[in-house]
Design a protein around this motif. Structure first.
Motif, PDB file in Angstrom:
ATOM      1  N   PRO A  24       0.658  -1.368  -0.181  1.00 28.94           N
ATOM      2  CA  PRO A  24       0.015  -0.335   0.119  1.00 28.94           C
ATOM      3  C   PRO A  24       0.761   1.320   0.004  1.00 28.94           C
ATOM      4  O   PRO A  24       2.082   1.594   0.500  1.00 28.94           O
ATOM      5  CB  PRO A  24      -0.389  -0.226   1.590  1.00 28.94           C
ATOM      6  CG  PRO A  24       0.000  -0.796   2.814  1.00 28.94           C
ATOM      7  CD  PRO A  24       0.509  -1.734   1.120  1.00 28.94           C
ATOM      8  N   LEU A  25       0.083   2.059  -0.426  1.00 28.57           N
ATOM      9  CA  LEU A  25       1.165   3.372  -0.561  1.00 28.57           C
ATOM     10  C   LEU A  25       1.184   4.282   0.350  1.00 28.57           C
ATOM     11  O   LEU A  25       0.685   5.068   0.861  1.00 28.57           O
ATOM     12  CB  LEU A  25       0.758   4.015  -2.128  1.00 28.57           C
ATOM     13  CG  LEU A  25       0.507   3.709  -3.066  1.00 28.57           C
ATOM     14  CD1 LEU A  25      -0.169   4.603  -4.338  1.00 28.57           C
ATOM     15  CD2 LEU A  25       1.843   3.144  -3.625  1.00 28.57           C
ATOM     16  N   HIS A  26       2.127   4.197   1.051  1.00 34.60           N
ATOM     17  CA  HIS A  26       2.046   4.884   3.160  1.00 34.60           C
ATOM     18  C   HIS A  26       3.283   5.679   2.578  1.00 34.60           C
ATOM     19  O   HIS A  26       4.735   4.617   2.218  1.00 34.60           O
ATOM     20  CB  HIS A  26       2.135   3.964   3.933  1.00 34.60           C
ATOM     21  CG  HIS A  26       0.819   2.935   3.808  1.00 34.60           C
ATOM     22  ND1 HIS A  26       1.069   1.786   4.583  1.00 34.60           N
ATOM     23  CD2 HIS A  26      -0.153   2.984   3.950  1.00 34.60           C
ATOM     24  CE1 HIS A  26      -0.284   1.561   4.792  1.00 34.60           C
ATOM     25  NE2 HIS A  26      -1.466   2.460   4.188  1.00 34.60           N
ATOM     26  N   ALA A  27       4.080   6.849   2.503  1.00 33.96           N
ATOM     27  CA  ALA A  27       4.675   7.924   2.948  1.00 33.96           C
ATOM     28  C   ALA A  27       4.194   8.982   4.051  1.00 33.96           C
ATOM     29  O   ALA A  27       2.933   9.149   4.509  1.00 33.96           O
ATOM     30  CB  ALA A  27       5.031   8.106   1.717  1.00 33.96           C
ATOM     31  N   LYS A  28       5.235   9.432   4.370  1.00 32.15           N
ATOM     32  CA  LYS A  28       5.214  10.284   5.275  1.00 32.15           C
ATOM     33  C   LYS A  28       4.844  11.792   4.527  1.00 32.15           C
ATOM     34  O   LYS A  28       5.391  11.632   4.219  1.00 32.15           O
ATOM     35  CB  LYS A  28       7.270  10.849   6.566  1.00 32.15           C
ATOM     36  CG  LYS A  28       7.424   9.864   6.836  1.00 32.15           C
ATOM     37  CD  LYS A  28       8.571   9.609   7.341  1.00 32.15           C
ATOM     38  CE  LYS A  28       9.151   8.450   8.279  1.00 32.15           C
ATOM     39  NZ  LYS A  28      11.055   8.531   8.438  1.00 32.15           N
ATOM     40  N   PRO A  29       4.094  12.810   5.795  1.00 27.78           N
ATOM     41  CA  PRO A  29       3.164  14.273   4.970  1.00 27.78           C
ATOM     42  C   PRO A  29       4.638  14.734   4.466  1.00 27.78           C
ATOM     43  O   PRO A  29       3.717  15.813   3.572  1.00 27.78           O
ATOM     44  CB  PRO A  29       2.084  13.605   6.120  1.00 27.78           C
ATOM     45  CG  PRO A  29       1.799  13.439   6.952  1.00 27.78           C
ATOM     46  CD  PRO A  29       3.228  12.193   7.022  1.00 27.78           C
TER      47      PRO A  29
END
Length: 531
Positions: free
Chosen positions: A236-241
């Protein structure tokens, strides 16, 4: 007299022993450390030094001070690539699975060669693969088969996800029902990991474990081999803001224009050869003009942020190598396990949310997945060049020529014999009472030293109905969506734009026969039918 003669003999023996010990220590100190970094589902042209828009200053530095490969091949899929890297063999597809006891792993072989060994991140070679749904974190870990667990296959230390890719912020969160995988299992050595602190992010955590091993292993004379397997930028596309913010709005040119922009930069960089050209559109790509462009820009921005975060962490690794005095005696390799990914579980935006946070589950989809491999055709799971070509960077101060571009074809099965040659060790014929399959790769050490050299008469691929065989400049490809053999002259047409199958039916017939002979060797059995 006899007493003095005995003392003299003892002194000579002591001196010889000390000389032997010092020679052994010197030999160990001269053996290079090796860090093999592999990311997950990243396209050929994503990082800056391969024409991409993502800010990757640390990888760019490794490329500037080292070597970039233009024809380095993987196996088009997570599991098969990992099996080949670890064993130096083509993956076997029969009942025994990809990881067997008649295969020796890099962890086992390098350990015998006198190395400390460690693995961080994704393993994905457990026999059950984690696909039997688990209702709680670590729920199936107690049922693992030791013969397919990294801690019992030669790695002194292991930390990471044992099956597929998990939630980046909280691995205790289950995959959505349509993925049918439940909660992915995490492990540290042979124990389950079921709790994750606030602010957790897998890319950082895998790096933390790697840094710990570098510091620990640097405290004695033995060299180390570390395999770091990031799950970024797999969905899943998960990254820090803060990382996402860098790229918001940067991809509103759309996938078609992004491919063209990258193609131009690849030419300017000298990566693209004269036999390269921009391939045509993909049958599974979306139409940009009718797409929700805000959403499409956002999911590509998150994807870019995931690669950016990985690059930041690679910078931490290089800093730690310098701090521990290991920088000048370490080979660092970086590659991807397959081409950009076209998978889209659950549909284009199944949860109708903005990609990025931990409660979302979105992938980039086929249009971006195809564009990430510019200028090649297809993507992960397909065996056209877009599915099997990886960016590969080699950095080794004073050994690998700086700023070099190597155009010789090479394959991930070549890493095992390369590392063993660097370690001054032989590939074992037996291990722990088992006869070991002969290694199928060839050392790329001459390539790392700047040579252009032919390593293989033939290379072959298979995944999920897609097939390929390369012999010299000729490549035979079967796309399951097309259902017939295609033939390309890679020396004149690297991007597979001119199908020559009808002009050379005899070559197609012979190469097809050779592919099926290989298929029998790797136990494909009823998975393929001869045509």
């Amino acid at each position: 007299m006899n007493y003095r003669r005995s003392l003299s003999a003892m002194a000579i023996c002591l001196v010889c022993a000390l000389l032997f010990i010092s020679t052994e220590l010197l030999s160990a100190a001269e053996k290079p450390n090796i860090i093999l970094i592999m990311c997950d589902d990243m396209g050929f042209s994503d990082i800056g030094c391969y024409g991409g828009e993502v800010q990757t200053p640390h990888l760019n530095r490794l490329a500037q001070e080292g070597m970039r490969f233009t024809q380095f091949y993987n196996n088009a899929k997570c599991t098969t690539t990992r099996a080949s890297i670890l064993t130096g063999l083509y993956p076997r597809f029969g009942k025994g699975g990809h990881m067997r006891q008649n295969m020796v792993t890099l962890g086992e072989a390098m350990k015998v060669a006198g190395y400390h060994t460690g693995l961080s991140g994704k393993w994905h070679l457990m026999k059950t693969q984690g696909y039997a749904k688990s209702e709680k974190p670590g729920g199936w870990l107690n049922r693992y088969d030791k013969t397919t667990h990294p801690f019992f296959r030669g790695f002194d230390s292991y930390y990471g996800v044992l099956d597929g890719c998990c939630n980046f912020f909280d691995p205790t969160i289950s995959d959505p029902p349509y993925k049918r995988a439940g909660i992915r299992s995490f492990g540290h050595d042979d124990k389950a990991v079921t709790e994750f602190k606030e602010g957790y992010y897998t890319t950082d955590a895998f790096t933390d474990h790697t840094l710990g091993m570098i510091k620990e292993y640097s405290d004695n004379e033995r060299p180390f081999f570390i395999h770091l397997c990031y799950t970024a930028p797999h969905y899943p596309l998960h990254a820090k803001p803060a990382d996402i913010k860098k790229y918001a709005g940067k991809f509103k040119m759309g996938w078609n224009q992004m491919r063209k922009d990258r193609w131009k930069r690849l030419q300017e960089m000298g990566i693209a050869g004269e036999n390269w050209s921009l391939s045509e559109g993909d049958s599974r790509a979306y139409d940009w003009e009718t797409a929700n462009q805000e959403f499409e820009d956002q999911r590509m921005a998150v994807y870019a942020a995931m690669i950016d975060s990985m690059d930041q962490n690679i910078g931490r690794i290089m800093t730690t190598l310098k701090e521990t005095g290991q920088l000048d005696n370490t080979l660092v390799l970086f590659l991807s396990d397959n081409g950009g990914c076209s998978e889209e579980p659950g549909g284009r935006n199944p949860q109708e949310r903005t990609p990025g946070p931990k409660d979302d589950y979105v992938a980039v989809g086929p249009a971006w997945g195809w564009a990430q491999n510019s200028p090649f055709r297809r993507y992960k799971s397909w065996v056209h060049e877009g599915g099997i070509s990886t960016p590969m960077i080699a950095w080794w101060p004073g050994k690998v020529p700086a700023g070099a571009i190597n155009r010789s074809p090479a394959h991930i099965i070549d890493l095992m014999p390369t590392f063993l040659e660097m370690a001054g060790a032989e590939y074992p014929k037996t291990y722990q009472g088992h006869e070991i399959l002969p290694v199928e790769g060839t050392s790329i050490l001459p390539l790392l030293q700047g040579e252009e050299k032919t390593l293989h008469d033939s290379l072959a691929w298979y995944w999920s109905g897609n097939r390929a065989l390369r012999q010299g400049p000729w490549k035979l490809v079967w796309d399951k969506g097309v259902g017939e053999w295609e033939l390309y002259d890679i020396s004149a047409d690297r991007c597979e734009t001119k199908n020559l199958a009808k002009q050379q039916p005899e070559r197609v017939q012979q190469m097809s026969k050779d592919w099926f002979a290989w298929a029998e060797k790797v136990e494909l059995g009823t998975k393929v039918k001869q045509k």
